[in-house]
Design a protein around this motif. Structure first.
Motif, PDB file in Angstrom:
ATOM      1  N   PRO A   1       4.925  48.247  88.340  1.00  0.00           N
ATOM      2  CA  PRO A   1       6.019  48.545  87.395  1.00  0.00           C
ATOM      3  C   PRO A   1       5.461  48.570  85.970  1.00  0.00           C
ATOM      4  O   PRO A   1       4.557  47.799  85.633  1.00  0.00           O
ATOM      5  N   ASP A   2       6.006  49.423  85.148  1.00  0.00           N
ATOM      6  CA  ASP A   2       5.432  49.584  83.817  1.00  0.00           C
ATOM      7  C   ASP A   2       5.395  48.288  83.013  1.00  0.00           C
ATOM      8  O   ASP A   2       4.382  48.025  82.343  1.00  0.00           O
ATOM      9  N   PRO A   3       6.436  47.435  83.074  1.00  0.00           N
ATOM     10  CA  PRO A   3       6.339  46.182  82.324  1.00  0.00           C
ATOM     11  C   PRO A   3       5.178  45.305  82.792  1.00  0.00           C
ATOM     12  O   PRO A   3       4.506  44.666  81.974  1.00  0.00           O
ATOM     13  N   VAL A   4       4.939  45.279  84.112  1.00  0.00           N
ATOM     14  CA  VAL A   4       3.828  44.484  84.639  1.00  0.00           C
ATOM     15  C   VAL A   4       2.500  45.105  84.224  1.00  0.00           C
ATOM     16  O   VAL A   4       1.561  44.403  83.823  1.00  0.00           O
ATOM     17  N   ARG A   5       2.419  46.437  84.322  1.00  0.00           N
ATOM     18  CA  ARG A   5       1.182  47.113  83.915  1.00  0.00           C
ATOM     19  C   ARG A   5       0.877  46.848  82.432  1.00  0.00           C
ATOM     20  O   ARG A   5      -0.262  46.589  82.051  1.00  0.00           O
ATOM     21  N   ARG A   6       1.935  46.910  81.586  1.00  0.00           N
ATOM     22  CA  ARG A   6       1.757  46.679  80.145  1.00  0.00           C
ATOM     23  C   ARG A   6       1.267  45.250  79.893  1.00  0.00           C
ATOM     24  O   ARG A   6       0.349  45.033  79.088  1.00  0.00           O
ATOM     25  N   GLU A   7       1.875  44.292  80.576  1.00  0.00           N
ATOM     26  CA  GLU A   7       1.463  42.899  80.395  1.00  0.00           C
ATOM     27  C   GLU A   7       0.041  42.674  80.914  1.00  0.00           C
ATOM     28  O   GLU A   7      -0.745  41.935  80.300  1.00  0.00           O
ATOM     29  N   PHE A   8      -0.282  43.309  82.058  1.00  0.00           N
ATOM     30  CA  PHE A   8      -1.649  43.203  82.588  1.00  0.00           C
ATOM     31  C   PHE A   8      -2.644  43.737  81.568  1.00  0.00           C
ATOM     32  O   PHE A   8      -3.687  43.129  81.302  1.00  0.00           O
ATOM     33  N   PHE A   9      -2.326  44.889  80.985  1.00  0.00           N
ATOM     34  CA  PHE A   9      -3.196  45.497  79.983  1.00  0.00           C
ATOM     35  C   PHE A   9      -3.382  44.552  78.789  1.00  0.00           C
ATOM     36  O   PHE A   9      -4.501  44.382  78.280  1.00  0.00           O
ATOM     37  N   HIS A  10      -2.290  43.931  78.339  1.00  0.00           N
ATOM     38  CA  HIS A  10      -2.343  43.019  77.203  1.00  0.00           C
ATOM     39  C   HIS A  10      -3.247  41.816  77.519  1.00  0.00           C
ATOM     40  O   HIS A  10      -4.096  41.433  76.701  1.00  0.00           O
ATOM     41  N   ARG A  11      -3.078  41.227  78.707  1.00  0.00           N
ATOM     42  CA  ARG A  11      -3.906  40.072  79.071  1.00  0.00           C
ATOM     43  C   ARG A  11      -5.371  40.482  79.233  1.00  0.00           C
ATOM     44  O   ARG A  11      -6.288  39.740  78.838  1.00  0.00           O
ATOM     45  N   ALA A  12      -5.589  41.662  79.836  1.00  0.00           N
ATOM     46  CA  ALA A  12      -6.958  42.138  79.996  1.00  0.00           C
ATOM     47  C   ALA A  12      -7.604  42.405  78.637  1.00  0.00           C
ATOM     48  O   ALA A  12      -8.809  42.177  78.451  1.00  0.00           O
ATOM     49  N   SER A  13      -6.822  42.881  77.686  1.00  0.00           N
ATOM     50  CA  SER A  13      -7.344  43.126  76.343  1.00  0.00           C
ATOM     51  C   SER A  13      -7.825  41.830  75.702  1.00  0.00           C
ATOM     52  O   SER A  13      -8.918  41.771  75.116  1.00  0.00           O
ATOM     53  N   LYS A  14      -7.025  40.790  75.830  1.00  0.00           N
ATOM     54  CA  LYS A  14      -7.413  39.503  75.257  1.00  0.00           C
ATOM     55  C   LYS A  14      -8.697  38.990  75.900  1.00  0.00           C
ATOM     56  O   LYS A  14      -9.589  38.483  75.212  1.00  0.00           O
ATOM     57  N   ALA A  15      -8.802  39.153  77.234  1.00  0.00           N
ATOM     58  CA  ALA A  15     -10.006  38.699  77.928  1.00  0.00           C
ATOM     59  C   ALA A  15     -11.221  39.524  77.521  1.00  0.00           C
ATOM     60  O   ALA A  15     -12.332  38.994  77.336  1.00  0.00           O
ATOM     61  N   ALA A  16     -11.032  40.842  77.368  1.00  0.00           N
ATOM     62  CA  ALA A  16     -12.148  41.715  76.994  1.00  0.00           C
ATOM     63  C   ALA A  16     -12.694  41.361  75.621  1.00  0.00           C
ATOM     64  O   ALA A  16     -13.907  41.415  75.382  1.00  0.00           O
ATOM     65  N   VAL A  17     -11.805  40.997  74.694  1.00  0.00           N
ATOM     66  CA  VAL A  17     -12.245  40.620  73.351  1.00  0.00           C
ATOM     67  C   VAL A  17     -12.875  39.236  73.359  1.00  0.00           C
ATOM     68  O   VAL A  17     -13.934  38.997  72.761  1.00  0.00           O
ATOM     69  N   ALA A  18     -12.252  38.316  74.082  1.00  0.00           N
ATOM     70  CA  ALA A  18     -12.725  36.919  74.063  1.00  0.00           C
ATOM     71  C   ALA A  18     -14.094  36.759  74.715  1.00  0.00           C
ATOM     72  O   ALA A  18     -14.900  35.934  74.278  1.00  0.00           O
ATOM     73  N   TRP A  19     -14.368  37.521  75.775  1.00  0.00           N
ATOM     74  CA  TRP A  19     -15.585  37.302  76.553  1.00  0.00           C
ATOM     75  C   TRP A  19     -16.667  38.348  76.320  1.00  0.00           C
ATOM     76  O   TRP A  19     -17.713  38.304  76.976  1.00  0.00           O
ATOM     77  N   ARG A  20     -16.440  39.259  75.396  1.00  0.00           N
ATOM     78  CA  ARG A  20     -17.457  40.277  75.154  1.00  0.00           C
ATOM     79  C   ARG A  20     -18.716  39.625  74.584  1.00  0.00           C
ATOM     80  O   ARG A  20     -18.666  38.955  73.550  1.00  0.00           O
ATOM     81  N   PRO A  21     -19.875  39.805  75.261  1.00  0.00           N
ATOM     82  CA  PRO A  21     -21.122  39.192  74.763  1.00  0.00           C
ATOM     83  C   PRO A  21     -21.499  39.739  73.390  1.00  0.00           C
ATOM     84  O   PRO A  21     -21.229  40.898  73.068  1.00  0.00           O
ATOM     85  N   ARG A  22     -22.099  38.906  72.606  1.00  0.00           N
ATOM     86  CA  ARG A  22     -22.496  39.314  71.267  1.00  0.00           C
ATOM     87  C   ARG A  22     -23.479  40.485  71.343  1.00  0.00           C
ATOM     88  O   ARG A  22     -24.454  40.447  72.097  1.00  0.00           O
ATOM     89  N   GLY A  23     -23.203  41.527  70.555  1.00  0.00           N
ATOM     90  CA  GLY A  23     -24.071  42.689  70.512  1.00  0.00           C
ATOM     91  C   GLY A  23     -23.886  43.658  71.669  1.00  0.00           C
ATOM     92  O   GLY A  23     -24.611  44.644  71.766  1.00  0.00           O
ATOM     93  N   HIS A  24     -22.912  43.380  72.529  1.00  0.00           N
ATOM     94  CA  HIS A  24     -22.705  44.245  73.692  1.00  0.00           C
ATOM     95  C   HIS A  24     -22.182  45.610  73.246  1.00  0.00           C
ATOM     96  O   HIS A  24     -21.238  45.703  72.469  1.00  0.00           O
ATOM     97  N   GLN A  25     -22.827  46.682  73.735  1.00  0.00           N
ATOM     98  CA  GLN A  25     -22.481  48.036  73.318  1.00  0.00           C
ATOM     99  C   GLN A  25     -21.537  48.690  74.332  1.00  0.00           C
ATOM    100  O   GLN A  25     -21.671  48.508  75.540  1.00  0.00           O
ATOM    101  N   HIS A  26     -20.575  49.479  73.797  1.00  0.00           N
ATOM    102  CA  HIS A  26     -19.722  50.261  74.690  1.00  0.00           C
ATOM    103  C   HIS A  26     -20.533  51.387  75.330  1.00  0.00           C
ATOM    104  O   HIS A  26     -21.447  51.935  74.693  1.00  0.00           O
ATOM    105  N   PRO A  27     -20.212  51.756  76.546  1.00  0.00           N
ATOM    106  CA  PRO A  27     -20.850  52.946  77.114  1.00  0.00           C
ATOM    107  C   PRO A  27     -20.366  54.192  76.382  1.00  0.00           C
ATOM    108  O   PRO A  27     -19.360  54.163  75.669  1.00  0.00           O
ATOM    109  N   GLY A  28     -21.073  55.301  76.576  1.00  0.00           N
ATOM    110  CA  GLY A  28     -20.659  56.539  75.933  1.00  0.00           C
ATOM    111  C   GLY A  28     -19.579  57.249  76.728  1.00  0.00           C
ATOM    112  O   GLY A  28     -19.145  56.797  77.788  1.00  0.00           O
ATOM    113  N   GLY A  29     -19.133  58.368  76.223  1.00  0.00           N
ATOM    114  CA  GLY A  29     -18.204  59.226  76.938  1.00  0.00           C
ATOM    115  C   GLY A  29     -16.820  58.638  77.088  1.00  0.00           C
ATOM    116  O   GLY A  29     -16.376  57.781  76.314  1.00  0.00           O
ATOM    117  N   LEU A  30     -16.119  59.121  78.105  1.00  0.00           N
ATOM    118  CA  LEU A  30     -14.733  58.728  78.327  1.00  0.00           C
ATOM    119  C   LEU A  30     -14.601  57.238  78.629  1.00  0.00           C
ATOM    120  O   LEU A  30     -13.611  56.609  78.231  1.00  0.00           O
TER     121      LEU A  30
END
Length: 761
Positions: A290-319
């Motif tokens: 359901p869209d509300p669950v997907r939105r909340e999942f995205f929000h929680r995943a965003s917080k985790a992605a920012v909190a645990w990103r290793p220092r100096g870690h580079q994004h991949p290229g492209g899409l």
């Protein structure tokens, strides 16, 4: 109190009688296979049948059976110890109960819905027995099966093969975190499991699988399939509330915290971080939430992605890089817009490609049908070998003799575009799929192949299909692979038989092959018991030819040259070195040159073989063609189960069989006879035995010669140097069977001179 099941004492519900003692010797087994869980959709019985059939002293089977159905399925099976558990016991608790009952030094956890391929327990037990102290986890390969497909390969082989036989800390092999997270493809040292029982007994198998790698001091690999994962239809599984998917994020945050607490360096933490972000994005993109669950999942995943990103870690290229940046920005609306645009773009591109493909196929079919309406060209012959690899093997020998005896018949070779540059100068050829390809395939009277032509090729009534094969069968072939799915690898047997039905003639080198072909490929073709044309050279080569070949290879006069030519294992994801060539070459001394036809040379300048390669004592001939020249240059052959042994026997030179995994190979691949009892010479089961043979005269003593003589009489029955002539006269010139040159008896033949003899002429 206990009840008796399957010849073992079994504790009552939830009980345990302590570690098992294996074969009764007091030492305990090397490996405990712990099957655990409910009898999911009735699959447990098949799993246990397969394991019971592979009983060995070094392997025990423990079943932590949850519920009455699983206990009934596990009952009365010889060699299986049952630990009954009450209904509702979770997977983690079931694994724990089974492990507590296990007596093995290593534990292989297998879910009750999955199974273990034939030969895998023995192979795993042998591998862990060789591991050094300090290795905690052995990663193995797996295949997947669904209700529709069986034995589909995993994507893990490249990661397992890269490590080879080394054991490393995770910091040195972080790519192992990309191996599919299954506890069943990680074999755990029992003491390691007990030390980390809390993490490894989690109900969440994915968490436990990753935790095993993070907690291990050292990790080894075995690029052999040791688990068949049965993927159940999602429609058959119970559905929980969509909010349960939030646990995916919690899982990875716990794992990253574990990695941090362990003090792991950046490389494995970055690899695990990439896995987390990738999995989270897959949930958002692919799962029906359901869209509300997907939105909340995205929000929680965003917080985790920012909190645990290793220092100096580079994004991949492209899409993928765009997706990750949008996730870190918590830009859900932008992400969904971006996702929709990408979906539309893919659909449009797919539609365009589909239209082009359909149009191209229609044009091709129309051209081919038109060509099929034209008369067959009686002077046109099509040749191909090894799935369009080039001019090689029996087809090449037949084509050469055809040019000599029937020059009016024009030969055209089918060769893949990649191999065109390797063709001999002046070779007329076509590339599959081109316009001229369909023209010659439709109009040629003669079609010669050592494999099979594609399904789309039509057998015209007045065309002649000649199947030359490319080896004498030790391993099972054709329909005889029905009972060996690991070897068949999804082969469509109906399509196979349709291709076989196109054959008019089947070339055979000996009575054994004739009988096996008729059984494995039952159809109306005529067997040509004439010998293999490619082996004619073993009787026609001169001393000058052999000196020239050895000079081309860089083998100095007077040196002993040994050809090492191992075969492929169907149960391995990639070719694995089975000999320490550096050590072997050192033991054999400077007067011996090893010609190695395999893929051993993965090492760079630091490889212990580098100096041996420079000195010419080890020569990589993996891509050298034709292989017949290598055989002529060699004083002796070392092989395992390759059909080269049957061809080389024509030279009446020593053959040594190195069979370190014969039982595994014979069980998983299937064989037609016991090579250990009917070998063409000496047999070595370990590198030490092989070295002892080659550093003495045992490799060519009287008993080796006696074995080779019997082997030659059986398997070189028709090879006398005139096979190609007989084939051309019978198939292309239409001569009668009675008018062909008779086969010279084995004892009356004179093979090409040995390298030693060649230096004296």
């Amino acid at each position: 109190m206990s009840t008796r099941k399957g010849g073992t004492d079994v504790p009552e519900q939830g009980g345990s009688t302590g570690p098992a003692q294996g074969d009764g010797s007091g030492a305990g087994p090397e490996l405990s296979v712990v099957v655990h869980g409910r009898n999911v959709q009735g699959h447990l019985g098949a799993c246990l049948d397969a394991l019971a059939a592979q009983a060995s002293p070094g392997v025990e089977v423990i079943v932590a059976a949850v519920g009455a159905s699983a206990q009934a399925a596990a009952a009365d099976r010889p060699g299986v110890t049952v630990v009954p558990l009450p209904e509702g016991t979770g997977d983690g608790a079931a694994r724990t109960a089974g492990a507590e009952r296990a007596g093995g030094r290593w534990l292989h956890f297998v879910h009750s819905k999955d199974s273990v391929p034939t030969g895998a327990p023995r192979a795993v037990a042998d591998r862990v027995a060789d591991l050094e102290a300090g290795v905690d986890v052995l990663c193995v390969d797996h295949v997947r099966s669904t209700w529709r497909h069986q034995g589909m390969p995993s994507p893990d082989g490249k990661h397992l093969a890269k490590q080879g036989r080394r054991d490393l800390p995770l910091a040195d092999c972080p790519n192992l975190l990309k191996v599919t997270p299954l506890l069943g493809n990680r074999v755990l040292r029992a003491d390691f499991w007990r030390a980390h029982r809390t993490e490894l007994s989690a109900d969440d198998e994915t968490f436990a699988a990753y935790a095993a790698l993070l907690l291990a001091d050292r990790v080894a690999t075995l690029d052999q399939v040791a688990l068949n994962v049965r993927e159940l239809r999602s429609e058959s599984l119970p559905k929980g509330p969509p909010e349960e998917r939030y646990a995916v994020i919690d899982r990875y945050e716990s794992l990253l915290a574990l990695a941090t607490d362990r003090g792991l360096p950046t490389a494995p933490r970055a690899a695990l971080y990439d896995v987390m972000v990738g999995d989270c994005l897959r949930v958002v993109a692919r799962e029906q939430l359901p869209d509300p669950v997907r939105r909340e999942f995205f929000h929680r995943a965003s917080k985790a992605a920012v909190a645990w990103r290793p220092r100096g870690h580079q994004h991949p290229g492209g899409l993928e890089g765009v997706r990750r940046r949008l996730l870190e920005e918590d830009a859900y609306t932008k992400y969904r817009t971006f996702q929709t645009a990408n979906q539309q773009r893919r659909k449009l591109r797919s539609a365009v490609l589909s239209r082009k493909h359909k149009v191209g196929k229609k044009v091709r079919d129309l051209r081919y049908r038109r060509e099929l309406e034209r008369p067959v060209d009686p002077n046109l012959a099509v040749f191909t070998a090894y799935w369009d690899r080039g001019v090689a093997c029996n087809p090449a020998a037949v084509a050469a003799k055809l040019a000599e005896l029937a020059p009016h018949i024009h030969a055209v070779w089918v060769v893949s575009a990649a191999n065109v540059p390797l063709l001999p100068p002046g070779t007329d050829h076509v590339v599959p799929g081109t316009r001229r390809y369909w023209e010659v395939m439709a109009r040629a009277k003669y079609l010669v192949n050592n494999a099979n032509f594609p399904n789309a090729i039509v057998k015209r009534p007045d065309s002649v299909h000649l199947q030359t094969h490319h080896g004498t069968p030790l391993k099972r072939m054709g329909l005889d692979q029905l009972d060996y799915p690991a070897a068949a690898k999804g082969l469509n047997f109906h399509d196979l038989l349709a291709r076989v039905d196109r054959w008019d003639y089947s070339v055979s080198a000996n009575g054994h092959s004739t009988e096996m072909w008729e059984r494995a490929y039952p159809s109306h073709y005529t067997s040509l018991d004439y010998g293999y044309p490619r082996n004619d050279v073993y009787y026609s080569a001169t001393a000058a030819d052999i000196r020239a070949i050895r000079e081309k290879l860089g083998i100095a006069p007077g040196k002993r040259a040994i050809l090492y030519a191992p075969t492929h294992r169907d149960y391995e994801a990639a070719w694995t070195p089975r000999l320490d060539l550096a050590t072997l070459a050192d033991r054999l001394g400077e007067d011996t040159v090893l010609l190695v036809r395999g893929h051993y040379f993965y090492g760079g300048a630091a490889s212990p073989l580098a100096g041996l390669r420079k000195s010419g004592r080890v020569i990589d001939v993996s891509s050298y063609d034709p292989v017949e020249e290598l055989a002529l240059a060699a004083d002796a052959l070392i092989t395992d189960y390759s059909s080269i042994m049957f061809d080389y026997a024509n030279l009446d030179r020593p053959i040594v069989i190195y069979a370190d995994d014969w039982e595994t190979y014979a069980t998983t691949r299937g064989v037609y006879f016991d090579l250990m009892a009917e070998a063409p010479g000496k047999v070595a089961r370990t590198q030490e035995e092989l070295t002892a043979l080659l550093t003495s005269d045992a490799w060519r003593d009287a008993s080796a010669e006696k074995a080779r003589r019997a082997f030659r009489h059986r398997f070189c029955e028709y090879d006398d140097g005139r096979a190609a002539e007989r084939v051309v006269r019978r198939v292309f010139l239409g001569e009668s069977e009675e008018s062909l040159p008779p086969v010279t008896p084995v004892d009356e033949r004179t093979p090409a001179p040995t390298p030693e003899e060649a230096t004296q002429r």
